[in-house]
Design a protein around this motif. Structure first.
Motif, short mmCIF file in Angstrom:
data_model
loop_
_atom_site.label_atom_id
_atom_site.label_comp_id
_atom_site.label_asym_id
_atom_site.label_seq_id
_atom_site.Cartn_x
_atom_site.Cartn_y
_atom_site.Cartn_z
N GLN A 135 -6.91 -0.72 -5.75
CA GLN A 135 -5.58 -1.30 -5.50
C GLN A 135 -5.53 -1.97 -4.13
O GLN A 135 -5.03 -3.08 -3.98
N ALA A 136 -6.07 -1.29 -3.11
CA ALA A 136 -6.08 -1.86 -1.76
C ALA A 136 -6.92 -3.13 -1.69
O ALA A 136 -6.53 -4.12 -1.07
N SER A 137 -8.08 -3.11 -2.34
CA SER A 137 -8.96 -4.29 -2.35
C SER A 137 -8.27 -5.46 -3.04
O SER A 137 -8.34 -6.60 -2.58
N ALA A 138 -7.57 -5.18 -4.14
CA ALA A 138 -6.86 -6.23 -4.87
C ALA A 138 -5.71 -6.80 -4.04
O ALA A 138 -5.46 -8.01 -4.06
N LEU A 139 -5.02 -5.96 -3.30
CA LEU A 139 -3.93 -6.44 -2.45
C LEU A 139 -4.45 -7.35 -1.35
O LEU A 139 -3.87 -8.41 -1.07
N HIS A 140 -5.53 -6.93 -0.71
CA HIS A 140 -6.13 -7.78 0.33
C HIS A 140 -6.57 -9.11 -0.26
O HIS A 140 -6.29 -10.19 0.29
N ALA A 141 -7.24 -9.06 -1.40
CA ALA A 141 -7.73 -10.28 -2.04
C ALA A 141 -6.58 -11.17 -2.51
O ALA A 141 -6.66 -12.40 -2.42
N LEU A 142 -5.52 -10.56 -2.99
CA LEU A 142 -4.38 -11.33 -3.46
C LEU A 142 -3.79 -12.16 -2.33
O LEU A 142 -3.40 -13.32 -2.53
N GLY A 143 -3.72 -11.59 -1.14
CA GLY A 143 -3.26 -12.37 0.00
C GLY A 143 -4.14 -13.56 0.27
O GLY A 143 -3.65 -14.65 0.62
N LYS A 144 -5.44 -13.40 0.08
CA LYS A 144 -6.36 -14.52 0.32
C LYS A 144 -6.15 -15.67 -0.65
O LYS A 144 -6.45 -16.82 -0.33
N THR A 145 -5.65 -15.37 -1.84
CA THR A 145 -5.45 -16.45 -2.82
C THR A 145 -4.30 -17.38 -2.41
O THR A 145 -4.17 -18.48 -2.93
N ARG A 146 -3.42 -16.90 -1.51
CA ARG A 146 -2.23 -17.66 -1.07
C ARG A 146 -1.30 -18.00 -2.24
O ARG A 146 -0.57 -18.99 -2.19
N ASP A 147 -1.36 -17.20 -3.29
CA ASP A 147 -0.51 -17.45 -4.45
C ASP A 147 0.94 -17.12 -4.11
O ASP A 147 1.21 -16.13 -3.43
N PRO A 148 1.90 -17.92 -4.55
CA PRO A 148 3.31 -17.66 -4.20
C PRO A 148 3.83 -16.32 -4.72
O PRO A 148 4.82 -15.80 -4.20
N ARG A 149 3.20 -15.76 -5.75
CA ARG A 149 3.62 -14.45 -6.27
C ARG A 149 3.19 -13.29 -5.38
O ARG A 149 3.67 -12.17 -5.52
N ALA A 150 2.27 -13.57 -4.46
CA ALA A 150 1.64 -12.49 -3.69
C ALA A 150 2.63 -11.77 -2.79
O ALA A 150 2.58 -10.55 -2.65
N ILE A 151 3.55 -12.50 -2.17
CA ILE A 151 4.39 -11.87 -1.15
C ILE A 151 5.26 -10.77 -1.73
O ILE A 151 5.48 -9.73 -1.09
N ASP A 152 5.73 -10.93 -2.96
CA ASP A 152 6.55 -9.88 -3.58
C ASP A 152 5.70 -8.64 -3.89
O ASP A 152 6.15 -7.51 -3.67
N VAL A 153 4.49 -8.87 -4.40
CA VAL A 153 3.61 -7.74 -4.72
C VAL A 153 3.23 -6.99 -3.43
O VAL A 153 3.26 -5.76 -3.37
N LEU A 154 2.89 -7.72 -2.39
CA LEU A 154 2.51 -7.10 -1.13
C LEU A 154 3.69 -6.37 -0.49
O LEU A 154 3.52 -5.28 0.07
N SER A 155 4.86 -6.95 -0.58
CA SER A 155 6.05 -6.33 0.02
C SER A 155 6.35 -4.98 -0.61
O SER A 155 6.75 -4.02 0.06
N GLN A 156 6.16 -4.90 -1.92
CA GLN A 156 6.39 -3.63 -2.60
C GLN A 156 5.32 -2.61 -2.23
O GLN A 156 5.61 -1.44 -1.97
N ALA A 157 4.07 -3.06 -2.17
CA ALA A 157 2.95 -2.13 -1.93
C ALA A 157 2.97 -1.55 -0.52
O ALA A 157 2.61 -0.39 -0.32
N ILE A 158 3.39 -2.34 0.46
CA ILE A 158 3.33 -1.85 1.84
C ILE A 158 4.36 -0.76 2.10
O ILE A 158 4.27 -0.05 3.12
N GLU A 159 5.29 -0.57 1.21
CA GLU A 159 6.29 0.48 1.36
C GLU A 159 5.89 1.78 0.68
O GLU A 159 6.63 2.77 0.74
#
Length: 851
Positions: free
Chosen positions: A669-693
């Motif tokens: 899960q952590a590796s996917a979150l880091h990689a998702l940020g690298k994709t710069r996909d517009p959907r990433a910020i919502d997924v990351l915001s939820q995970a960091i909490e």
């Protein structure tokens, strides 16, 4: 000798102010140290009486100087008679009148207090930011920090027996070295008495006290225990459960019984290392204690095995001075892999050594180069690096191949038996090998231990039907000149007329049934070997046992690389073949890699194949990774997720989002979150915001989200990272947030100043590991505004690691100021061009008929 035009890029290890270090003279022999210790946790003080027994050597001694830093010494007495003393320059000077005569044994008692010490003794207590911390106290004396909590001759070559009486409030437990000989309750307090009757060095003396819970794992002549704070017993069993098995494995290999009265491990909070091999009483970080979910793809076994191996290599046999500390750390690192072999099989062992090499090579290429044995430094802790640990372990693996199995273990057994209880240097190990095998290994040690660097080898093979010969070219690609000659070594070459259908598992280093082995002597930078053969071999195996301490690249060609990936029993060979095929990228190579993901049984090969695919950034590689993102092994899924981060595409993000939101493994899960940020996909910020909490074990998931935020290049992410880095947050998350802020400051100019200011605030953080992360972030961001603080820390910080990292960061930042800004921008341009090239290559390949 061939000479290469390029100049070496390796920085020097020794920093300004470093000079050659040698052990101190001995005026007396220390026979015994007895400690009476009463820690006061609320007051953060330690009251102690240190009674030292010494024996005179060859001349009368009228004055001794002991190491003692910030200790409040109230008296020094010899047989109740006061002795004159003074404290100055981190020393305690004591005058003896009459002098200590040659051969005379003398006891003297020092009464002292340590008040809120800077180092060596650490009090853990709840705070407004961390209210759930459980009060306890622990010591950490390596490398030369025993002097902060008791006066002593604080150098590894001084070995003595010890005893400790520790007085704590009733209900608390106290641990020290050796046998627990008494435990008495009196007047609301508990008195623990420990006796360590095998001599050991002062840096191995320990005291831990707190409300720890005891678990006994083995009884009998050598009982085994672990201690954890309340509520962590199940985590302790997951972490330390295999310790008795490890003792059995090491006793069998070393042919020397575990040498002490008992073995204990105790897990403490805020520990500044992973573990510390205090004699018979190892201190472990409580971050290694883990829950059931983490246990699926995390193990404490390497840490536990490492510290246990030190009970022989480091405690029973101790490096005479720090320059030879690889005899402690390199051996313990190697024995991590030895237990892995016994527990999980030979492939796991070989992959572990392969990872040793990778970590060492990374440090060699990105940080500095030095010999393993090296005595020029500012602080001894500087030596405790990848050269000492991982390269040291890799040297022992190479020696295992050079000597052969029986001779190697006979040498280890002889080395331990000859030197048990002694202080050792590398020459003692060399002599043990010579005495037990007849082999003169001095050239081997000169090249691999006393000289820095390693060969970077490119191996190619071509069969010439007309000549009926196989041509194998072994070329050393590293910088070579008169000061850096090519490495000289022997290596085996294996040739098979037929390739088996599939790779054998845990096969070891032996030859396959029809394999012809040839031993090649490499003397020059470029060696060409001609092997007469009636037919083209179906499998070529260079260094079949993967013993060579080298950075090796295959250029075998498509056919032989495919055969190696499918049939070579060495997982290291299969990894090298996968890298060659991924880089080649043709249709046949892709088919071989696709088959690998379907047939390969060992997770390590697939993880490294995924990494190689990610480096290509080619569309076909992304599709292949995506197709196997649900692989059953969590470490393979983790590697695939990380590799997908190399593709800035909607397709990669679509695969990563489900893994980032939910996976059985924290690490996937952590590796996917880091990689998702690298994709710069517009959907990433919502997924990351939820995970960091979320609140996961050791902050693993939140840390992955933080690193993903750093890669987004989105200015909105800064506030989230600032909150994540604040005191009160989980330590791992804070470290990840600092790393992410450095990356954001690099990507988003408008947030650079805010990132610099946030990192600056943590450069002197009370959490050492957070402070080290801040130093790494400052170096990464390379902003000149860090320099005044870094320069101050490089001289004034208490911890030698902080001084070193601050100095290195300041040097790198000053170097970066001379690099034109346009050069930094070229990196992203090159990445873009590489991806476009891969896309074009893929399209051309689709148009080319496959034969």
């Amino acid at each position: 000798m061939s000479f290469r035009d390029e100049k070496p890029k390796h920085r020097r290890f020794d920093l300004p102010g470093a000079f050659p270090r040698y052990g101190p003279d001995k005026l007396v022999d220390v026979v015994h140290i007895d400690l009476y210790l009463e820690p006061d946790l609320p007051a953060r003080t330690l009251s102690g009486i240190c009674t030292t027994t010494v024996r005179g050597l060859d001349e009368p001694v009228s004055r001794l100087e002991l190491d003692a830093v910030d200790l409040e010494v109230s008296s020094v007495a010899r047989q109740s008679a006061a002795l004159p003393f003074e404290c100055h320059d981190q020393k305690l000077g004591i005058t003896f009148d009459p002098p200590i005569a040659a051969g005379e044994t003398v006891d003297f008692a020092i009464t002292y207090r340590a008040v809120n010490p800077r180092h060596g003794l650490f009090f853990v207590a709840p705070s407004p930011e961390y209210p759930n911390l459980v009060p306890h106290v622990w010591t950490q004396s390596q490398d030369e920090n025993a002097r902060y909590w008791f006066p002593c001759f604080d150098y590894p070559h001084e070995k003595q027996t010890t005893s400790a009486t520790i007085v704590v409030p009733q209900g608390m437990f106290a641990l020290s070295n050796g046998a627990l000989t008494a435990r008495d309750d009196r007047d609301g307090k508990t008195v623990f008495r420990y006796e360590q009757n095998v001599p050991h060095s002062t840096y191995l003396v320990s005291m831990v006290a707190g409300p720890f819970v005891e678990t006994q794992q083995r009884s009998g002549p050598c009982p085994v225990f672990y201690y954890v704070l309340p509520g962590r017993q199940a985590d302790g069993e997951r972490s330390f459960g295999k310790t008795p098995q490890m003792i059995d494995v090491f006793e069998e290999k070393i042919a020397t019984k575990y040498p002490y009265a008992r073995y204990s491990q105790i897990a403490v909070s805020d520990f500044i290392f992973g573990g510390m091999e205090n004699t018979a009483a190892t201190t472990q970080t409580d971050r290694t204690l883990h829950d059931e979910r983490a246990h699926a793809d995390f193990s404490s076994d390497p840490l536990v095995a490492h510290e246990l191996a030190h009970q022989w290599f480091g405690d029973l046999l101790t490096c005479r001075d720090w320059a030879h500390a690889w005899l402690n750390e390199g051996f313990a690192t190697f024995f991590e892999a030895i237990f892995r072999e016994a527990n999980l099989g030979y492939d796991e062992y070989l992959f572990d050594v392969f990872e040793f090499m990778a970590r060492y090579v990374d440090e060699d290429q990105s940080r500095y180069r030095r010999p393993i044995v090296y005595n020029t430094f500012r602080d001894p802790i500087e030596l405790f690096d990848r050269h000492l640990y991982e390269k040291g372990g890799a040297v022992l693996h190479m020696l295992r191949g050079e000597l052969g199995e029986q001779r190697f273990w006979r040498s280890i057994v002889h080395y331990v038996k000859q030197n048990a209880g002694r202080s050792v240097e590398t020459i003692d190990f060399i002599r043990a090998i010579e005495e037990s095998t007849g082999r003169n290994m001095r050239e081997f040690f000169d090249q691999w231990v006393f000289r820095g660097g390693h060969p970077q080898i490119e191996v190619s093979a071509r069969y010439d039907k007309k000549r009926g010969a196989l041509t194998v070219t072994i070329e050393q690609k590293q910088h070579i000149d008169e000061e850096n000659p090519p490495h000289r070594f022997d290596v085996e070459l294996g040739l098979c007329e037929q390739a088996e259908d599939g790779a054998r598992q845990d096969f070891g280093s032996g030859a396959l049934p029809d394999e012809q082995r040839i031993r090649i002597s490499i003397q020059r930078a470029r060696e060409i070997v001609y092997v007469p053969l009636d037919a083209e071999p179906k499998l070529v195996r260079f260094d079949p046992g993967a013993f060579l301490l080298a950075d090796i690249t295959y250029k075998l060609g498509d056919t032989l690389a495919r055969a190696a990936l499918a049939a070579d029993p060495s997982p290291v060979a299969r990894i090298r073949a996968a890298r060659e095929l991924a880089g080649e990228g043709g249709r046949a190579a892709r088919e071989a890699l696709a088959q690998c993901f379907e047939r390969e049984a060992f997770w390590g090969v697939l993880a490294k194949a995924a990494e190689a695919l990610g480096h290509t950034r080619a569309p076909w590689a992304r599709e292949m990774l995506s197709a196997h993102a649900g692989h059953k092994h969590p470490k393979v899924r983790r590697a695939i997720a990380a590799a997908l981060g190399n593709f800035q595409s909607e397709e990669a993000a679509a695969v990563l989002i489900p893994l980032a939101r939910e996976d059985h493994s924290y690490f996937v899960q952590a590796s996917a979150l880091h990689a998702l940020g690298k994709t710069r996909d517009p959907r990433a910020i919502d997924v990351l915001s939820q995970a960091i909490e979320t609140h996961s074990w050791n902050g693993i998931i939140e840390s992955g989200a933080a690193r993903g935020f750093g890669e987004l290049g989105d200015p909105r992410a800064l506030q989230t990272l600032l909150r994540a880095s604040e005191t009160g947050k989980e330590e791992g998350l804070r470290r990840a947030a600092l790393d992410a802020m450095a990356r954001m400051g690099e990507l988003v100019d408008e947030r650079r100043t805010a990132a610099v200011e946030a990192i600056m605030r943590t450069l002197e953080d009370r959490m050492l590991l957070v402070q080290l992360a801040a130093l790494a972030a400052a170096e990464h961001l390379s902003d000149a505004r860090f320099l005044p603080t870094l320069d101050r820390l490089s001289h004034s910080a208490f911890d030698g690691r902080v001084r070193r990292d601050a100095t290195e960061a300041a040097i790198r930042i000053r170097e970066s100021q001379h690099v034109p800004a346009q050069v930094a921008g070229l990196r992203s341009d090159v990445d873009t061009l590489r991806e476009e090239y891969r896309k074009l290559q893929a399209k051309l390949d689709e148009l080319t008929p496959h034969t």
